[in-house]
Design an enzyme around this catalytic site. Structure first.
Site, PDB file in Angstrom:
ATOM      1  CG  ASN A  14      -3.626  -2.134   5.052  1.00 43.44           C
ATOM      2  OD1 ASN A  14      -4.740  -2.154   5.546  1.00 43.44           O
ATOM      3  ND2 ASN A  14      -2.613  -1.494   5.615  1.00 43.44           N
ATOM      4  CG  MET A  91       7.509  -0.033   4.583  1.00 44.11           C
ATOM      5  SD  MET A  91       6.254   0.768   5.621  1.00 44.11           S
ATOM      6  CE  MET A  91       7.295   1.588   6.816  1.00 44.11           C
ATOM      7  CG  HIS A 110      -0.728   7.744   8.430  1.00 42.09           C
ATOM      8  ND1 HIS A 110       0.597   7.358   8.404  1.00 42.09           N
ATOM      9  CD2 HIS A 110      -0.910   8.427   9.593  1.00 42.09           C
ATOM     10  CE1 HIS A 110       1.187   7.798   9.506  1.00 42.09           C
ATOM     11  NE2 HIS A 110       0.303   8.439  10.244  1.00 42.09           N
ATOM     12  CD  GLU A 181      -4.047   0.498   9.172  1.00 39.23           C
ATOM     13  OE1 GLU A 181      -3.370   0.170   8.175  1.00 39.23           O
ATOM     14  OE2 GLU A 181      -3.605   0.469  10.337  1.00 39.23           O
TER      15      GLU A 181
END
Length: 209
Positions: A14, A91, A110, A181
């Protein structure tokens, strides 16, 4: 230019999507100031270095408490004069004092259509396993403002894809990542940096360009 820090923990796909979009001029009025990793061996750090972005490590394993880790993240963001924080595969659920200081200035991605298949324990492949076990016909991803509660902040953007009959958790994860995403996270960053987002209660209003 909005000084932006990207928080990472792993491979950094990402992050790479943000870097690519920024390089192609798809993210406006944004300075990619820093990449901060919670793990010293995260490959995302190499991606950042290759892009010429300064990197920092705030190693989660070195802190006896999450509160201490959050304080260290806060102090690093403050020292860099960061305005926007982007969680790109980060995380750790952020808490005080970060979420208070950066209210509606932390964007997270998400891999489901929040509020489905989200919250504590829902990350990685488990999200897609649960979606398929439930029998959903569509899935997708959500870019939202992060709060102290996992995946509970105001929704900025959502996009969907059809779930195929032969999908596995791995294939669904891959398609959502590549088709959703990697597109809506850079788009959400740009909308913020362009000053086009306004939060009223739980609703995020997007102003016309």
């Amino acid at each position: 230019m909005v000084k932006t820090a990207i928080l990472v923990s792993g491979d950094g796909t990402n992050l790479q999507a943000i870097i690519n979009a920024h390089n192609f001029g798809k993210i406006k009025n944004c300075e990619l100031t820093a990449v901060i990793s919670s793990r010293p061996n995260a490959f995302a750090l190499e991606r950042a270095k290759n892009a010429g972005i300064q990197t920092f490590v705030v190693d989660y394993s070195m802190f006896p408490s999450r509160a201490g880790f959050n304080e260290a993240i806060y102090q690093k963001l403050k020292s860099l004069d960061i305005e926007l924080v982007v969680m790109a595969g980060f995380m750790v659920v952020l808490g005080s004092p970060v979420v208070e200081a950066f209210e509606h200035r932390i964007i997270n991605i998400h891999p489901s259509l929040v509020p489905a298949f989200c919250g504590n324990g829902f990350y990685g492949i488990r999200v897609h396993e649960e979606a398929l076990n439930y029998g959903v016909k569509v899935s997708g991803a959500t870019a939202h403002f992060a709060t102290a509660v996992a995946d509970a902040g105001p929704v900025i953007l959502q996009r969907v894809i059809d779930v195929r009959e032969d999908d596995t958790p791995a294939s669904l994860q891959k398609r959502i990542m590549e088709e959703v995403e990697w597109k809506i996270l850079p788009e959400a960053v740009s909308l913020y940096c362009e000053g086009r987002l306004k939060v009223v209660g739980r609703i995020v209003h997007i102003k016309d360009a």
